[in-house]
Design an enzyme around this catalytic site. Structure first.
Site, PDB file in Angstrom:
ATOM      1  N   HIS A 119       0.813  -1.223   0.000  1.00 42.30           N
ATOM      2  CA  HIS A 119       0.000   0.000   0.000  1.00 42.30           C
ATOM      3  C   HIS A 119       0.848   1.274   0.000  1.00 42.30           C
ATOM      4  O   HIS A 119       0.362   2.357   0.342  1.00 42.30           O
ATOM      5  CB  HIS A 119      -0.949   0.002   1.210  1.00 42.30           C
ATOM      6  CG  HIS A 119      -1.961  -1.109   1.154  1.00 42.30           C
ATOM      7  ND1 HIS A 119      -2.701  -1.481   2.245  1.00 42.30           N
ATOM      8  CD2 HIS A 119      -2.336  -1.924   0.147  1.00 42.30           C
ATOM      9  CE1 HIS A 119      -3.503  -2.492   1.912  1.00 42.30           C
ATOM     10  NE2 HIS A 119      -3.298  -2.780   0.659  1.00 42.30           N
ATOM     11  N   ASN A 213      -3.239 -12.411  15.845  1.00 39.69           N
ATOM     12  CA  ASN A 213      -4.102 -11.235  15.841  1.00 39.69           C
ATOM     13  C   ASN A 213      -4.748 -11.059  17.209  1.00 39.69           C
ATOM     14  O   ASN A 213      -4.930 -12.037  17.941  1.00 39.69           O
ATOM     15  CB  ASN A 213      -5.186 -11.396  14.762  1.00 39.69           C
ATOM     16  CG  ASN A 213      -5.642 -10.050  14.236  1.00 39.69           C
ATOM     17  OD1 ASN A 213      -4.839  -9.285  13.719  1.00 39.69           O
ATOM     18  ND2 ASN A 213      -6.905  -9.748  14.418  1.00 39.69           N
TER      19      ASN A 213
HETATM   20  N1  APR Z   1      -1.327  -7.315  18.012  1.00 37.60           N
HETATM   21  C1  APR Z   1      -1.985  -8.079  17.084  1.00 37.60           C
HETATM   22  N2  APR Z   1      -3.132  -7.678  16.461  1.00 37.60           N
HETATM   23  C2  APR Z   1      -3.615  -6.476  16.795  1.00 37.60           C
HETATM   24  C3  APR Z   1      -3.004  -5.635  17.777  1.00 37.60           C
HETATM   25  C4  APR Z   1      -1.810  -6.110  18.391  1.00 37.60           C
HETATM   26  N3  APR Z   1      -1.157  -5.404  19.305  1.00 37.60           N
HETATM   27  N4  APR Z   1      -3.752  -4.502  17.911  1.00 37.60           N
HETATM   28  C5  APR Z   1      -4.793  -4.631  17.031  1.00 37.60           C
HETATM   29  N5  APR Z   1      -4.715  -5.814  16.369  1.00 37.60           N
HETATM   30  C6  APR Z   1      -5.581  -6.340  15.307  1.00 37.60           C
HETATM   31  C7  APR Z   1      -7.038  -5.893  15.386  1.00 37.60           C
HETATM   32  O1  APR Z   1      -7.778  -6.760  16.187  1.00 37.60           O
HETATM   33  C8  APR Z   1      -7.472  -5.931  13.928  1.00 37.60           C
HETATM   34  O2  APR Z   1      -8.044  -7.203  13.610  1.00 37.60           O
HETATM   35  O3  APR Z   1      -5.099  -5.826  14.096  1.00 37.60           O
HETATM   36  C9  APR Z   1      -6.168  -5.748  13.143  1.00 37.60           C
HETATM   37  C10 APR Z   1      -6.048  -4.420  12.411  1.00 37.60           C
HETATM   38  O4  APR Z   1      -7.021  -4.393  11.408  1.00 37.60           O
HETATM   39  P1  APR Z   1      -7.311  -3.043  10.586  1.00 37.60           P
HETATM   40  O5  APR Z   1      -7.392  -1.912  11.507  1.00 37.60           O
HETATM   41  O6  APR Z   1      -8.462  -3.337   9.691  1.00 37.60           O
HETATM   42  O7  APR Z   1      -5.978  -2.833   9.725  1.00 37.60           O
HETATM   43  P2  APR Z   1      -5.491  -3.595   8.402  1.00 37.60           P
HETATM   44  O8  APR Z   1      -6.018  -4.983   8.340  1.00 37.60           O
HETATM   45  O9  APR Z   1      -4.042  -3.415   8.309  1.00 37.60           O
HETATM   46  O10 APR Z   1      -6.219  -2.719   7.257  1.00 37.60           O
HETATM   47  C11 APR Z   1      -5.975  -3.038   5.924  1.00 37.60           C
HETATM   48  O11 APR Z   1      -7.194  -1.106   5.173  1.00 37.60           O
HETATM   49  O12 APR Z   1      -7.690   1.037   5.760  1.00 37.60           O
HETATM   50  C12 APR Z   1      -6.989   0.266   4.857  1.00 37.60           C
HETATM   51  O13 APR Z   1      -5.046   0.749   3.587  1.00 37.60           O
HETATM   52  C13 APR Z   1      -5.496   0.537   4.893  1.00 37.60           C
HETATM   53  O14 APR Z   1      -3.649  -1.034   4.924  1.00 37.60           O
HETATM   54  C14 APR Z   1      -4.920  -0.757   5.451  1.00 37.60           C
HETATM   55  C15 APR Z   1      -5.946  -1.791   5.066  1.00 37.60           C
END
Ligand code: APR
Length: 259
Positions: A119, A213
């Site tokens: 990204h 996760n």
């Molecule tokens: N350790 C492990 N997992 C974690 C932690 C942690 N300390 N803190 C939060 N999480 C988990 C949450 O439970 C959630 O399921 O990480 C996940 C983050 O998910 P999102 O916020 O949806 O982020 P991501 O999956 O990276 O989003 C994908 O979406 O908004 C767009 O471009 C953006 O790259 C991003 C893409």
């Protein structure tokens, strides 16, 4: 922390391992995720108003300022033990491909080589017209900085909703997923495509799937090992269990590898 012995064995024996990370791995570095109920960015801001080409067309200054604010947060962040554990895996495994959805550059700062950035990267800025990367730019009060080559508006070099991913990183990610015998999905909600389909591509080629996760995701029922908790705790424990090299933090809180 209890690490499944079977997973430790598979990790030690892996000939080709791949990992996909998301915002969750940077949460312990103080960076907000996107979809966590309270703390996620999308709980406070509307993605269609800030992270899309249409939003930039409509109101480039607001979009520019919002990314400048996020860039500042990233500049103040440091890799955590989760990032370090993955950097250690790149040294300890014969083949380890690290793919990230994150735009914060913390994997590279932790020492991970050849990170596949699906990204983009928020520290990079490019022209919205000619596409040239701007090595530097000057903030102009009330305006969005312009490209020194064609005069077009500058924008963050990240992938916005509705935009295609850059071809090379995507091809490298798909190739790594198809070639691995062990695939980790770490700190991602597993709903944003095409990144979310990489685990399935790996599984279809017979790879063992691991989810690390904080909470279950749509992928959880498909994985061989679901480790729910903090990536900054689970990943170091796994590296230590597999190779006996602890991932620790130094006196100033900086993170160090045991080796
Ligand atoms: N350790 C492990 N997992 C974690 C932690 C942690 N300390 N803190 C939060 N999480 C988990 C949450 O439970 C959630 O399921 O990480 C996940 C983050 O998910 P999102 O916020 O949806 O982020 P991501 O999956 O990276 O989003 C994908 O979406 O908004 C767009 O471009 C953006 O790259 C991003 C893409």
């Amino acid at each position: 922390m209890d690490t499944p012995a079977d997973l430790v064995r598979r990790l030690r024996e892996s000939q080709a391992c791949a990992a996909l990370t998301g915002a969750g791995i940077s949460q312990e570095s103080g960076l907000r995720t996107f979809r966590d109920a309270q703390s996620g960015l999308w709980a406070q801001y509307r993605p269609e108003a800030l992270a899309s080409p249409e939003a930039f067309q409509r109101d480039p200054k607001t979009v520019w300022d919002w990314y400048a604010w996020r860039r500042q947060a990233v500049a103040g962040a440091r890799p955590n033990a989760g990032h370090l554990a993955l950097a250690a895996m790149s040294r300890l495994l014969p083949v380890f491909k690290l793919i990230t959805q994150n735009v914060d550059g913390l994997h590279q700062m932790a020492g991970s080589p050849e990170v596949v950035e699906l990204h983009g990267n928020i520290q990079r800025v490019r022209c919205a017209d000619c596409g040239s990367i701007a090595p530097s730019w000057e903030e102009v009060t009330g305006e969005v900085p312009r490209c020194a080559i064609c005069g077009g508006l500058l924008r963050p070099d990240v992938v916005w909703f509705g935009e295609s991913l850059p071809r090379e990183p995507l091809e490298a990610a798909v190739a790594a997923a198809r070639a691995c015998d062990l695939f980790f999905s770490i700190g991602t909600s597993g709903i944003v495509q095409p990144a979310a389909s990489l685990a399935y591509a790996a599984r279809n080629r017979g790879a063992v799937l691991v989810e690390v996760n904080a909470e279950p995701t749509p992928l959880t029922t498909k994985v061989d090992f679901a480790l729910h908790g903090k990536a900054g705790e689970i990943l170091p424990a796994l590296v230590e269990a597999a190779w006996g090299s602890p991932i620790s933090t130094g006196p100033a809180g900086q993170v160090e590898a045991g080796r």
